[in-house]
Design a protein around this motif. Sequence first.
Motif, short mmCIF file in Angstrom:
data_model
loop_
_atom_site.label_atom_id
_atom_site.label_comp_id
_atom_site.label_asym_id
_atom_site.label_seq_id
_atom_site.Cartn_x
_atom_site.Cartn_y
_atom_site.Cartn_z
N UNK A 217 -0.37 8.72 -0.75
CA UNK A 217 0.11 9.92 -1.95
C UNK A 217 -0.98 10.66 -1.32
N UNK A 218 -0.63 12.11 -1.76
CA UNK A 218 -1.10 13.62 -1.26
C UNK A 218 -2.65 13.19 -1.71
N UNK A 219 -3.02 12.61 -2.70
CA UNK A 219 -4.24 12.73 -3.51
C UNK A 219 -5.17 11.35 -2.57
N UNK A 220 -4.71 10.09 -2.31
CA UNK A 220 -4.62 8.98 -2.18
C UNK A 220 -3.71 8.46 -1.91
N UNK A 221 -4.77 6.89 -1.89
CA UNK A 221 -3.60 6.17 -1.96
C UNK A 221 -3.85 4.47 -2.34
N UNK A 222 -3.10 3.67 -2.85
CA UNK A 222 -2.89 2.46 -4.20
C UNK A 222 -2.55 1.66 -2.89
N UNK A 223 -3.42 0.43 -3.70
CA UNK A 223 -2.95 -0.95 -3.41
C UNK A 223 -3.02 -1.55 -4.37
N UNK A 224 -1.58 -2.78 -4.00
CA UNK A 224 -1.21 -3.31 -5.50
C UNK A 224 -1.35 -4.80 -4.78
N UNK B 107 1.05 -1.17 -0.04
CA UNK B 107 -0.09 -0.37 -0.23
C UNK B 107 0.69 1.07 -0.10
N UNK B 108 0.33 2.62 -1.44
CA UNK B 108 1.27 3.33 -1.21
C UNK B 108 0.95 4.86 -0.87
N UNK C 108 -2.26 -5.48 -10.07
CA UNK C 108 -2.66 -4.37 -10.59
C UNK C 108 -2.72 -3.34 -9.63
N UNK C 109 -1.77 -1.77 -9.45
CA UNK C 109 -2.49 -1.03 -8.68
C UNK C 109 -3.91 -0.55 -8.63
N UNK C 110 -4.72 -0.49 -7.41
CA UNK C 110 -6.39 0.24 -7.26
C UNK C 110 -5.90 1.05 -6.45
N UNK C 111 -6.06 2.37 -6.78
CA UNK C 111 -5.92 3.45 -6.19
C UNK C 111 -7.59 4.34 -6.14
#
Length: 129
Positions: free
Chosen positions: A112-119, A109-110, A125-128
């Motif tokens: 970011x300032x405008x949300x996160x993404x899960x591999x 899980x990463x 694939x990235x689910x953001x």
Amino acid sequence: MWTCFTCPMPAPTEGESCQDTSQTCDYAGETCDCNNPPGPSNTQWRCYTCPAQEPMDDTDCSDTDAECSYGNTECECDDTQGPGGSWDCATCPATKPMNGDMCDDTGNFCSYSDGGCWCSFQSNTWQCQ
């Protein structure tokens, strides 16, 4: 849909009741997550201290499920190896990936300032958000 919350001040006590399991709060030297432990108990705060420096991948750790950030690298103390655990670290892309972009480190899980993404484990694939 985004949910906003306010972290309790001072830091909650380990095991204290909480409401929102998406809540993670950072305090000086400590991180607390609202989670739902196994068994019949209600959601409660779980607090842990992250190592001052990024741990090496696959080294031993004792605070299972601790999640710690070091710049673009996210490390989790994973207990899939039995008692205790080992650090599972993955480096996040410097910029937020597009929803559906391919990824290699499933479960990562990463933020970011405008949300996160899960591999995603299922599709790699990235689910953001």
